[in-house]
Structure formats: C-alpha cells, structure tokens
Scaffold this active site. Structure first.
Site, PDB file in Angstrom:
ATOM      1  N   TYR A   1      -1.410 -17.711  -0.981  1.00  0.00           N
ATOM      2  CA  TYR A   1      -2.548 -16.788  -0.819  1.00  0.00           C
ATOM      3  C   TYR A   1      -3.839 -17.571  -0.562  1.00  0.00           C
ATOM      4  O   TYR A   1      -4.503 -17.383   0.458  1.00  0.00           O
ATOM      5  CB  TYR A   1      -2.679 -15.941  -2.080  1.00  0.00           C
ATOM      6  CG  TYR A   1      -3.762 -14.898  -2.031  1.00  0.00           C
ATOM      7  CD1 TYR A   1      -3.668 -13.800  -1.169  1.00  0.00           C
ATOM      8  CD2 TYR A   1      -4.885 -14.974  -2.862  1.00  0.00           C
ATOM      9  CE1 TYR A   1      -4.660 -12.818  -1.140  1.00  0.00           C
ATOM     10  CE2 TYR A   1      -5.874 -13.996  -2.833  1.00  0.00           C
ATOM     11  CZ  TYR A   1      -5.751 -12.915  -1.975  1.00  0.00           C
ATOM     12  OH  TYR A   1      -6.736 -11.953  -1.945  1.00  0.00           O
TER      13      TYR A   1
ATOM     14  N   GLY B   1       0.827  -1.207   0.000  1.00  0.00           N
ATOM     15  CA  GLY B   1       0.000   0.000   0.000  1.00  0.00           C
ATOM     16  C   GLY B   1       0.858   1.252   0.000  1.00  0.00           C
ATOM     17  O   GLY B   1       2.084   1.178  -0.102  1.00  0.00           O
TER      18      GLY B   1
ATOM     19  N   ARG C   1      -2.674  -7.389 -12.011  1.00  0.00           N
ATOM     20  CA  ARG C   1      -4.088  -7.718 -12.163  1.00  0.00           C
ATOM     21  C   ARG C   1      -4.599  -7.178 -13.500  1.00  0.00           C
ATOM     22  O   ARG C   1      -4.127  -6.148 -13.997  1.00  0.00           O
ATOM     23  CB  ARG C   1      -4.901  -7.124 -11.003  1.00  0.00           C
ATOM     24  CG  ARG C   1      -4.718  -7.950  -9.738  1.00  0.00           C
ATOM     25  CD  ARG C   1      -5.654  -7.521  -8.639  1.00  0.00           C
ATOM     26  NE  ARG C   1      -5.004  -6.634  -7.698  1.00  0.00           N
ATOM     27  CZ  ARG C   1      -5.469  -6.391  -6.466  1.00  0.00           C
ATOM     28  NH1 ARG C   1      -6.557  -6.947  -6.040  1.00  0.00           N
ATOM     29  NH2 ARG C   1      -4.831  -5.574  -5.664  1.00  0.00           N
TER      30      ARG C   1
HETATM   31  N1  LIG Z   1      -8.962  -6.101  -4.621  1.00  0.00           N
HETATM   32  C1  LIG Z   1      -9.547  -7.253  -4.835  1.00  0.00           C
HETATM   33  O1  LIG Z   1     -10.063  -7.500  -5.925  1.00  0.00           O
HETATM   34  C2  LIG Z   1      -9.606  -8.306  -3.734  1.00  0.00           C
HETATM   35  C3  LIG Z   1     -10.210  -9.532  -4.045  1.00  0.00           C
HETATM   36  C4  LIG Z   1     -10.271 -10.507  -3.053  1.00  0.00           C
HETATM   37  C5  LIG Z   1      -9.791 -10.248  -1.780  1.00  0.00           C
HETATM   38  N2  LIG Z   1      -9.223  -9.053  -1.515  1.00  0.00           N
HETATM   39  C6  LIG Z   1      -8.685  -8.846  -0.150  1.00  0.00           C
HETATM   40  O2  LIG Z   1      -8.920  -7.524   0.292  1.00  0.00           O
HETATM   41  C7  LIG Z   1      -7.795  -7.079   1.071  1.00  0.00           C
HETATM   42  C8  LIG Z   1      -7.241  -5.794   0.490  1.00  0.00           C
HETATM   43  O3  LIG Z   1      -6.802  -6.026  -0.844  1.00  0.00           O
HETATM   44  P1  LIG Z   1      -6.349  -4.825  -1.792  1.00  0.00           P
HETATM   45  O4  LIG Z   1      -6.776  -5.154  -3.158  1.00  0.00           O
HETATM   46  O5  LIG Z   1      -6.763  -3.531  -1.195  1.00  0.00           O
HETATM   47  O6  LIG Z   1      -4.770  -4.999  -1.751  1.00  0.00           O
HETATM   48  P2  LIG Z   1      -3.642  -3.903  -1.411  1.00  0.00           P
HETATM   49  O7  LIG Z   1      -2.350  -4.569  -1.638  1.00  0.00           O
HETATM   50  O8  LIG Z   1      -3.929  -2.625  -2.116  1.00  0.00           O
HETATM   51  O9  LIG Z   1      -3.881  -3.651   0.140  1.00  0.00           O
HETATM   52  C9  LIG Z   1      -3.371  -4.470   1.149  1.00  0.00           C
HETATM   53  C10 LIG Z   1      -2.795  -3.573   2.232  1.00  0.00           C
HETATM   54  O10 LIG Z   1      -2.328  -4.390   3.303  1.00  0.00           O
HETATM   55  C11 LIG Z   1      -1.028  -3.941   3.699  1.00  0.00           C
HETATM   56  N3  LIG Z   1      -0.329  -5.081   4.299  1.00  0.00           N
HETATM   57  C12 LIG Z   1      -0.019  -6.266   3.717  1.00  0.00           C
HETATM   58  N4  LIG Z   1       0.620  -7.053   4.602  1.00  0.00           N
HETATM   59  C13 LIG Z   1       0.684  -6.365   5.771  1.00  0.00           C
HETATM   60  C14 LIG Z   1       1.202  -6.650   7.051  1.00  0.00           C
HETATM   61  N5  LIG Z   1       1.822  -7.793   7.340  1.00  0.00           N
HETATM   62  N6  LIG Z   1       1.071  -5.703   8.013  1.00  0.00           N
HETATM   63  C15 LIG Z   1       0.476  -4.526   7.768  1.00  0.00           C
HETATM   64  N7  LIG Z   1      -0.039  -4.196   6.569  1.00  0.00           N
HETATM   65  C16 LIG Z   1       0.073  -5.108   5.571  1.00  0.00           C
HETATM   66  C17 LIG Z   1      -0.388  -3.436   2.416  1.00  0.00           C
HETATM   67  O11 LIG Z   1       0.684  -2.548   2.619  1.00  0.00           O
HETATM   68  C18 LIG Z   1      -1.585  -2.769   1.736  1.00  0.00           C
HETATM   69  O12 LIG Z   1      -1.710  -1.423   2.136  1.00  0.00           O
HETATM   70  C19 LIG Z   1      -6.783  -8.227   1.091  1.00  0.00           C
HETATM   71  O13 LIG Z   1      -6.940  -8.970   2.278  1.00  0.00           O
HETATM   72  C20 LIG Z   1      -7.179  -9.046  -0.120  1.00  0.00           C
HETATM   73  O14 LIG Z   1      -6.833 -10.403   0.050  1.00  0.00           O
HETATM   74  C21 LIG Z   1      -9.107  -8.081  -2.463  1.00  0.00           C
END
Ligand SMILES: NC(=O)c1ccc[n+]([C@@H]2O[C@H](COP(=O)([O-])OP(=O)(O)OC[C@H]3O[C@@H](n4cnc5c(N)ncnc54)[C@H](O)[C@@H]3O)[C@@H](O)[C@H]2O)c1
Length: 315
Positions: free
Chosen positions: A145, A36, A186
C-alpha cells in the site's frame, strides 16, 4: 462538468459522487466492488446524472465522451483489505494510476490522486509537512500500500514534468464517517461495531499511539477545493485533522457517545504500526483556505446516528 471517480462505490468515493451530483455535475463512477458496495450508492443511484461502470481500474478506463475531471480513488485502503488484495493494491495504484493519467491527458482533464498519510510511514518528523520524505519499510507487510501510493505520486509528478498533464495529489489522513466499512480492521469502525454490540473495545498496544481523525464531509470539501483550484497544478496537499487524539481517547469518546460502558481489550501492535500521525496543514490553509470544521465528538455522534439507522443497531 463531467467527473470520473474511480472507487466511486467506496467509502470516500461515494461521498464524492454525492457531492459532485449535488453541485450539479455529471458523474461516472467506476468500481470493481472488491472492497466497496453498490449499497453506498443507493441514494445517488436515483440521480440520472450518475453512471455506474463496473470495471477494474488497474486496466484502461472504459469511459467515452467528455471528461473534465478524473478522481483516482480506487484502492483497498485498510490493512485488512490491502493485505488480502496486496497485488491488486500494487496494480491499481501503479498501472491504474497510469491509466487515470492517460484518460485525463487524452481529454485535457484534470487528475486528482488519492494518496495517503501512509507515504510518511512511521514518521521521524512531527507533525508531517508535505516536504517530509517519510520513513517507510519498502519490503514490509504494508509496503504493497505505502509504496504503491508513493509510486503513484512518483508517476504523476514525472508525467507532469514530461507532458501537459494537470494533476494534484491529496495525502489523506485517517477519515471516518457514514459508510466506512464495518470489518476492515480500522480503529474507528472497529470501535463503533464493538461499542454498539456491547463488546469490549479492542485497543492495539497501550493505546497511546496517536492519530488524527477527519470527518468525511471535511475531507470531501478539501478535495473539491483542491480539484477546482485554478493554479494548483502539481500541488501535493495534506488533508487531515491536526488535532492529535490517542487511540485510547478515541475509544473512550465512542463508548461515551454510544452510551455503553468503556471496557478495553489490549492486543499486540501490528508490525510497522506508526506511533504518531499528525498532519501539518499549513499548505491546505494557505492554498485552499481549508481546515477541518467538524469536532471529533460531533462527527462521532453523526456517524453513530447513521450506523444505527443504516446498519440496524438498536443500542
Ligand atoms: N479512508 C481513509 O481514511 C483514507 C486514508 C488515506 C487514503 N485513503 C484513500 O482514499 C481512497 C478511498 O479509500 P476508502 O477509505 O474510501 O476505501 P474503500 O475501500 O471504501 O474504497 C475503495 C473503493 O475502490 C474500489 N476498488 C479498489 N480496487 C479497485 C480496482 N482495481 N478497480 C476498481 N475499483 C477498485 C473498491 O471496490 C472500493 O469501492 C483510497 O485510494 C485510499 O487509499 C483513504
């Protein structure tokens, strides 16, 4: 309410931060910024009700004071990110989910866990209802994952059987919108970046594999409703758009919306890439009265407008 959001500086997390602030709540966003960016919180950071904590959510969560709701969203989420951060992905969805449960339980708060349609793997059942157990390769490249999220679900449901925890699980299907990362591999962000740079759009395989694309505001609405529901302890709910779109069709819509010629470059499919993906959202409709409200073309137009203004594309 005081809401703790892990992954608050990510794509989905930052939209949740803004939504809870807009609804008048206090928000603690926890993020280690591994995928992020603080830029995602630029607008929200002006709000005094937001606290940002830079911390690893695979460790005990450093939150003091009242907690009413914990949203555990921190996890690398794209193939590129979770391949690079495979062990971290396993940790934050396993140990990290345990810490999120601990925090919620200690404060008598609700927990909502971000799971994924990837728990269905390459599905043999179509569309996928929540009762489908999935078809996942436990030792493949995506296992860090898919299996981590499945473990997270198992941990939460077991802890609810053994104790007072009130948790809910959202299985998120492909979501797009402003602030999604640009180069995370993606399909949709790839198409935007390529179309706006005037490059051919990369389609893996023949492009006939389908996905369901949900606009981020619709996802956030579903999450907020699930978290707020008074009688949804233990609920597992698909949130996604049941309208199936082929990857090739999505590419064509993006090229058209961007006003560029539609050129495609085909590449081989990555391993274990699911052929079809479509949520059965009967439960979201019945329990939450939720369904997606944003048509694909409209969501793409809105995302494109943001992409141009925030990322400086001139096309
Ligand atoms: N975007 C999608 O289409 C989608 C689909 C299915 C599931 N998800 C789930 O939604 C959530 C968010 O996804 P996203 O698309 O916003 O991804 P993203 O990578 O934009 O956001 C994930 C955030 O988590 C933070 N992060 C990761 N590991 C960390 C840790 N150990 N400690 C602290 N922060 C940590 C990252 O820095 C990032 O800001 C995730 O759990 C993902 O699995 C998203």
């Amino acid at each position: 309410m005081r809401v703790v959001i892990t992954g608050g500086a990510g794509f989905v997390g930052s939209h949740l931060v803004e939504r809870y602030l807009r609804d008048g709540h206090e928000v603690v966003a926890i993020d280690n910024l591994c995928t992020g960016s603080l830029r995602n919180l630029d607008d929200a950071s002006e709000n005094p009700r937001l606290t940002f904590v830079r911390a690893d959510a695979a460790m005990p969560l450093p939150v003091r004071g009242q907690v009413d709701l914990v949203l555990h969203f921190s996890s690398p989420a794209s193939l590129v990110d979770y391949t690079r951060l495979a062990l971290e992905t396993l940790a934050v969805n396993s140990a990290g989910t345990g810490h999120a449960c601990d925090l919620a339980e200690r404060h008598g708060a609700r927990l909502l866990f971000a799971s994924t349609s990837e728990v269905y793997g390459d599905p043999h059942v179509h569309p996928q209802p929540e009762s489908y157990w999935g078809n996942v390769n436990p030792v493949g490249e995506r296992a860090c994952y898919d299996e981590a999220k499945r473990f997270g679900e198992a941990l939460i449901t077991t802890r609810m059987r053994k104790g007072p925890l009130d948790a809910r699980i959202v299985r998120i299907f492909n979501t797009y919108g402003p602030r999604m990362a640009e180069n995370d591999g993606r399909a949709v962000p790839n198409f935007f970046a390529q179309a706006l740079a005037g490059k051919p759009l990369t389609v893996y395989g023949d492009g006939n594999q389908t996905r369901s694309f949900t606009y981020v505001d619709d996802l956030v609405e579903g999450i907020v409703r699930l978290a707020a529901h008074p009688e949804a302890r233990g609920a597992i709910v698909n949130i996604g758009n049941p309208e199936e779109t082929t990857i090739a069709a999505a590419a064509a819509i993006i090229a058209e919306a961007a006003g560029v010629a539609f050129h495609v470059e085909h590449r081989p499919l990555p391993p274990d890439d699911p052929a079809r993906r479509k949520p059965d959202i009967a439960r979201a409709r019945a329990l939450l009265g939720w369904e997606p409200a944003t048509p694909l073309r409209e969501g793409i137009t809105r995302t494109l407008a943001w992409w141009r203004s925030a990322r400086g594309y001139s096309t």
